[in-house]
Design an enzyme around this catalytic site. Sequence first.
Site, mmCIF file in Angstrom:
data_model
loop_
_atom_site.group_PDB
_atom_site.id
_atom_site.type_symbol
_atom_site.label_atom_id
_atom_site.label_comp_id
_atom_site.label_asym_id
_atom_site.label_seq_id
_atom_site.Cartn_x
_atom_site.Cartn_y
_atom_site.Cartn_z
ATOM 1 N N TYR A 171 0.659 -0.932 0.281
ATOM 2 C CA TYR A 171 -0.330 -0.015 0.727
ATOM 3 C C TYR A 171 1.103 1.090 -0.153
ATOM 4 C CZ TYR A 171 -3.378 -3.934 0.846
ATOM 5 O OH TYR A 171 -4.768 -4.913 0.991
ATOM 6 N N GLU A 431 -27.472 -38.646 11.002
ATOM 7 C CA GLU A 431 -26.630 -38.748 10.165
ATOM 8 C C GLU A 431 -26.877 -40.072 9.736
ATOM 9 O OE1 GLU A 431 -24.367 -38.281 7.647
ATOM 10 O OE2 GLU A 431 -24.725 -36.283 8.363
ATOM 11 N N LYS A 449 -4.874 -30.075 4.196
ATOM 12 C CA LYS A 449 -5.991 -28.794 4.435
ATOM 13 C C LYS A 449 -6.216 -29.743 6.160
ATOM 14 C CE LYS A 449 -9.070 -27.699 2.958
ATOM 15 N NZ LYS A 449 -10.050 -28.344 1.689
#
Length: 669
Positions: A171, A431, A449
């Site tokens: 920036y 489930e 992950k």
Amino acid sequence: MQNKMFLTPCKIGKLEIPNRILMAPMGTKADYDGGFSRRDWDYYEERAKGGTGMIITGRVAATEKYELRSHHVLDNYHQVGRLSILAERVHRHGTKLCIQIGPGVGRTQHVNPFTPPYSASAVPSYYYPELICKPYTVEQIHFLAWSMGYTASLVRRAGGDAVEIHAYGGYLLDQFHSTLWNKRTDEYGGELKNRLRFTIECLQQIKEQAGEDFPVIIKYTANHHMEGGRELSEGVEMAKLFEEAGADALHVDGGCIDLWYKQIPSVYGPEKLLVDDVAAVKAAVSIPVIGHGKIHTVDNVEEVLTEGKMDFVAMGHQMLTDPYWVKKASKGETYDIVPCLGCNECVVRSHMGLEHSCAVNPQCLREGEYPITPAPVKKKVLVVGGGPGGMEAAVVAAQRGHSVERGQEPGGADGPDVVAAQRGHSVELWESKDRLGGMVNQAGAPSFKADVKKYRDYMVGKIYRLGIQVTLDKDATAEEILQGGYDEVILATGAQRSIPRIPGYDSKIVTESLPVLDDKVKVGKNVVVLGGGLVGSELALDLQQKGHQVTILEMLPNILYKPETKGYTTKNPNDDELREMIYDSGITVIANAKADKITETSVEYTDKDGKSGTIPCDSVVMAAGFKIDRTLENALKDAGVSLQVIGNAKTPGLIYEAVHEGFFAALEI
């Protein structure tokens, strides 16, 4: 736990901060005139209630003279009153308040394709490279530095405890710091001291207008981690010059907007990814040093603090996920800390112009709008489907979420997991598989992950600790649901993978992606993955890392493809890093190509130019879209059941949508 290093106080200048955990700066949407809003008050106070030592706000612009504000601005007395309320609400809980202030974003300003932004030099703008930036004049630089001092004086007047200079990430001030963007030949260009002159003049103006004793932190980039960018050796020299100029502390950043996933860590990034950079700066200066970059666990926090690699740990997205990190960690309740997924949906939403929130904390930046209150009538609730949406619905229906009443703390009289009053519904969760988690199980299966697996484990633990009645391997039928006499049913059954009817799709070498990720189906040495979306790309990388030779065949122009609109971006740092990991891995990517036929030994395809090709293989994995089976939904609706459908059972989407829909479904009961 009271001997933990992160609980010890530490000073920045004369300001004593009660512990070593800071909230890192992240932008939020401002009030109509750029001031802090009621939503900001609620959002930051929640993190103060959670025990955070000091909150650093997102960037506040010092002036709008040369740039339109992207978030907040503080340039007149009309905004001071609302900032003072924020300071008051944060201070009530013993937390300090630091306002990050900056003179602009320079070449990264996103306005329109016709107006060149200002920068250090005449370099291409970030969003519209054909627009060449206008260099700031010396007089304009002096005005910006003066404006920084004036804004800091308003922060002090409002009761803020410190300011942080926004000088990082590619920036505006970093554009002056770096030879990548600073081509000037005057006193603001050339050697390092000249390139730092603008930032040091900002520091001097702050000290002059806000007081020598008012703490000033400089957040800067020590290492861009990209070709042609700043290397760490220069970053260390910058630290010495900032200390010499009078900075009270340094906050070390890495990467930049041009290499976003080094600045904003993705799910694929390693833990503690910037620690070496921070430690090098810490060794070179005597003032306090703040570090960040996936330092989320108590063990990692303690390691970097006790080894002297930094003085403070700043948490960004982890503070969105769980505002009560400090209080939970201090009580030894680390099992109840909601882990950050690293999905970066908060960033994506912000860059779309939306008010961001957190994928797994729907109350984030909605604290005052969606409180979880005790249910006026206790009901018998059935949740069908144990994926992320179903688990969230079950937890929220059974008990309160992240917020606590004033005067109460996590782990109080109600037990370690009951934060305050329960909603109180009687909840059952069915489930169809042999474990909870839904497709999060497959999403968290690859070694890269781990963050997703941590979230799945947290939610499963939460379900069982709350005593929610769970039945696994349960195929729900309308008849059995009707017999159960439930007052409310939430359908979160997910969606099934759609298998494209390509000639040969039923070949023995063809399988579907989720069983492969689950390691329930083995594939051969040479694998073709049909589909280069998120699932296909992650599957391909996982297989390649396990020793397979993988080719991705994708109909769209690229893997992880998102249509581009000129100057408008929804890009995710995660996509950038995953794409680079795939290309670095040696995976073959064939884009703009359509599979025509699958044989027992190959996949035949045609590319966008009509040219045919053949990929030899012994396995083909389908990673295409989803389809929804609405049989159960329709049967329940026909029977007049009070029903809500959420997540992929409603519309295939991301975990963000599933969790948020589960939250709101439970809130409606």
